[in-house]
Design a protein around this motif. Sequence first.
Motif, PDB file in Angstrom:
ATOM      1  N   ASN A  35       0.820  -1.212   0.000  1.00  0.00           N
ATOM      2  CA  ASN A  35       0.000   0.000   0.000  1.00  0.00           C
ATOM      3  C   ASN A  35       0.854   1.262   0.000  1.00  0.00           C
ATOM      4  O   ASN A  35       0.540   2.233  -0.691  1.00  0.00           O
ATOM      5  CB  ASN A  35      -0.944  -0.039   1.199  1.00  0.00           C
ATOM      6  CG  ASN A  35      -1.914  -1.197   1.102  1.00  0.00           C
ATOM      7  OD1 ASN A  35      -2.743  -1.258   0.208  1.00  0.00           O
ATOM      8  ND2 ASN A  35      -1.778  -2.159   2.009  1.00  0.00           N
ATOM      9  N   ILE A  36       1.938   1.255   0.771  1.00  0.00           N
ATOM     10  CA  ILE A  36       2.867   2.384   0.697  1.00  0.00           C
ATOM     11  C   ILE A  36       3.530   2.412  -0.668  1.00  0.00           C
ATOM     12  O   ILE A  36       3.735   3.485  -1.255  1.00  0.00           O
ATOM     13  CB  ILE A  36       3.906   2.295   1.833  1.00  0.00           C
ATOM     14  CG1 ILE A  36       3.212   2.437   3.189  1.00  0.00           C
ATOM     15  CG2 ILE A  36       4.977   3.364   1.670  1.00  0.00           C
ATOM     16  CD1 ILE A  36       4.119   2.226   4.387  1.00  0.00           C
ATOM     17  N   ILE A 234      -3.022   0.828   6.639  1.00  0.00           N
ATOM     18  CA  ILE A 234      -2.984   2.009   5.765  1.00  0.00           C
ATOM     19  C   ILE A 234      -3.755   1.726   4.480  1.00  0.00           C
ATOM     20  O   ILE A 234      -4.485   2.588   3.966  1.00  0.00           O
ATOM     21  CB  ILE A 234      -1.527   2.416   5.469  1.00  0.00           C
ATOM     22  CG1 ILE A 234      -0.900   3.055   6.708  1.00  0.00           C
ATOM     23  CG2 ILE A 234      -1.462   3.386   4.286  1.00  0.00           C
ATOM     24  CD1 ILE A 234       0.569   3.386   6.563  1.00  0.00           C
ATOM     25  N   GLY A 235      -3.622   0.516   3.960  1.00  0.00           N
ATOM     26  CA  GLY A 235      -4.383   0.151   2.766  1.00  0.00           C
ATOM     27  C   GLY A 235      -5.881   0.238   2.998  1.00  0.00           C
ATOM     28  O   GLY A 235      -6.635   0.694   2.119  1.00  0.00           O
ATOM     29  N   ARG A 236      -6.325  -0.182   4.164  1.00  0.00           N
ATOM     30  CA  ARG A 236      -7.753  -0.080   4.480  1.00  0.00           C
ATOM     31  C   ARG A 236      -8.189   1.385   4.567  1.00  0.00           C
ATOM     32  O   ARG A 236      -9.295   1.748   4.129  1.00  0.00           O
ATOM     33  CB  ARG A 236      -8.019  -0.817   5.795  1.00  0.00           C
ATOM     34  CG  ARG A 236      -9.492  -1.033   6.107  1.00  0.00           C
ATOM     35  CD  ARG A 236      -9.656  -2.144   7.135  1.00  0.00           C
ATOM     36  NE  ARG A 236      -9.033  -1.858   8.406  1.00  0.00           N
ATOM     37  CZ  ARG A 236      -9.645  -1.243   9.425  1.00  0.00           C
ATOM     38  NH1 ARG A 236     -10.904  -0.844   9.285  1.00  0.00           N
ATOM     39  NH2 ARG A 236      -9.011  -1.049  10.557  1.00  0.00           N
ATOM     40  N   LEU A 237      -7.327   2.219   5.104  1.00  0.00           N
ATOM     41  CA  LEU A 237      -7.639   3.645   5.184  1.00  0.00           C
ATOM     42  C   LEU A 237      -7.726   4.264   3.788  1.00  0.00           C
ATOM     43  O   LEU A 237      -8.676   5.009   3.477  1.00  0.00           O
ATOM     44  CB  LEU A 237      -6.568   4.356   6.014  1.00  0.00           C
ATOM     45  CG  LEU A 237      -6.662   5.877   6.101  1.00  0.00           C
ATOM     46  CD1 LEU A 237      -7.943   6.300   6.801  1.00  0.00           C
ATOM     47  CD2 LEU A 237      -5.435   6.445   6.830  1.00  0.00           C
ATOM     48  N   LEU A 238      -6.751   3.963   2.940  1.00  0.00           N
ATOM     49  CA  LEU A 238      -6.740   4.547   1.603  1.00  0.00           C
ATOM     50  C   LEU A 238      -7.926   4.070   0.765  1.00  0.00           C
ATOM     51  O   LEU A 238      -8.432   4.806  -0.091  1.00  0.00           O
ATOM     52  CB  LEU A 238      -5.422   4.212   0.896  1.00  0.00           C
ATOM     53  CG  LEU A 238      -4.157   4.802   1.544  1.00  0.00           C
ATOM     54  CD1 LEU A 238      -2.914   4.332   0.793  1.00  0.00           C
ATOM     55  CD2 LEU A 238      -4.216   6.318   1.585  1.00  0.00           C
ATOM     56  N   ALA A 239      -8.374   2.845   1.023  1.00  0.00           N
ATOM     57  CA  ALA A 239      -9.540   2.337   0.292  1.00  0.00           C
ATOM     58  C   ALA A 239     -10.818   3.077   0.678  1.00  0.00           C
ATOM     59  O   ALA A 239     -11.811   3.028  -0.062  1.00  0.00           O
ATOM     60  CB  ALA A 239      -9.708   0.844   0.548  1.00  0.00           C
ATOM     61  N   GLY A 240     -10.786   3.766   1.807  1.00  0.00           N
ATOM     62  CA  GLY A 240     -11.980   4.447   2.294  1.00  0.00           C
ATOM     63  C   GLY A 240     -12.058   5.917   1.940  1.00  0.00           C
ATOM     64  O   GLY A 240     -12.950   6.619   2.428  1.00  0.00           O
TER      65      GLY A 240
END
Length: 555
Positions: A35-36, A234-240
Amino acid sequence: AGDPPSNVLIILADDLGQDWLGVYGLSASPPLTPNIDALAADGVRFNNVWSYPMCSPTRATVQTGRYGFRSGVGHIIQQDYGLPQTEVTLPEIVDIGTSGGYDDAFFGKWHLGNDLVGGLLSPNFAGWSHFAGNSASAGSLFAGGDYFNWNKVTNGFVTAETEYVTTVTIDDALAWIGQATEPWLTVVSLLSVHSPFHAPPASLHSVDLSGAGPPETDPVPYFGAMIEAMDTEIGRLLAGIDEETTTVIFLTDNGTSIEVTVPPFDPVHAKNSLYEGGVNVPFIVSGPDVTMPGSTCDALINTTDVFATVAELTGVDLETALPGGIDLDSVSIVPYLVDPATPSIRSTIFTEHFFPNGPTTDTLAPPIIGTYCQPDVGFGGPGNAVLEVCGDPLVDHGFADLKLSGAPPFAPSFAAIGPGFNPSPVLGATMVPFPPALVFPIVADGAGEAVFPNITSPVGGPYDLYAQMAVIDASTKTGFAFTNAVRVEFLPWNLKAIRGERYKLIADTYGGFYRFFDLEADPFEVNDLLPGSLSPTEQTEYDALLQTLSTLIGP
């Protein structure tokens, strides 16, 4: 920039240097961070970004756009000093400059407050409309807990949590974003990957920890797992979020912790130091203003620059919005998002480390270059034994050796250490640190010499200790020889660093060492140029950096 106004998401990680992130290409086997990596592929990766060497000062630069010697935050916030409420903070400048046009919230680690500046409400008093996180007051990171047992503060109210702290922080941020009125500004300040080192929930990482020892003695594999777990969340955050309308700024507060710094990187040059491993941090920006996704930028950036960058992204005119009389150290990096090859707006970048906290106006002490020996206060004899304490001045990551010479071959010896200068008669001689607070044995070698290496400086100077040695010597009347006494000076911490495109200077305001490096030829900062003869180019660069630094921090 940002037309219509951009949402702004700042992700601030803890204790993670460039050495552990695969996108920087410095590690032979980095943990998986897809994700980064994707954030860098969609944005601009910056290579020369200076933070402060520990968490609170860097967080203060992000909040204020000002260096620590102005805000007074140069070390970890404790109960004696907090980020002053007189500072104009990030949410406040956006609120002023947009007439309240932005919704705002802060999640996770604060570590800028204490009972002097609002206690549990200090993030709210600093301008954040909504806060949910931990370390809102000063003190220990978890108040005796860990990543699975911690206290969450939500706008001043405390609840006990037993779910993984990184997961809860992301949950809270996503819940708020889901109901926020656009445009919005939020900081997600993760505790990861700060100690205590641990095994994260298995669903968040792929590291096999079955063969690892306890994290207290074998932290490296756990650290890799913690990085992977952080990246997953972080990936879950960016998906939102809506990436078409949101600028994401990812950075860390300082370099990697000493315990998990691995070769070829030097633990002495990691977190808490002003070397590159302590202050040159990951920094990636993605969003609608990025015109060349996947690019890199070598411009000189400081973490203070987040402040002016967010102002430009949100349409704030700092010249009219910022109250008069405030010295701002921030420069917007938006031009680099449009064209990463833009020449560096800054000609130099600056960082520092001082203790205790509080605003300072400093002048640089004359440089100490090369080996420095601590003051000899005399009182030697009988006998020919001599004591020296020589090396670096004892400040920051300075090291000195306690060396005995002139003793009889293989003589058992005793080093006496104490804080008081109290010359007293002992066994026909004079003992200076009397009574000593510490006595430890050393045995001389066949040449009558012995070395106790790597005395270093704990935080908390200034203070002095006195050292003296008693040596068993059959040739003396009492059977003992005494060395001279040495006053060992532990200096207060107030180091400054400045660099240009190639050269870097570390200097001290209290009479410690100066060091000068060519980062192009010596990226690991092994070869201090000052003890030798500087070339004309090196001398010119040294003089220019010294003058710029003196002007910046001086009265």
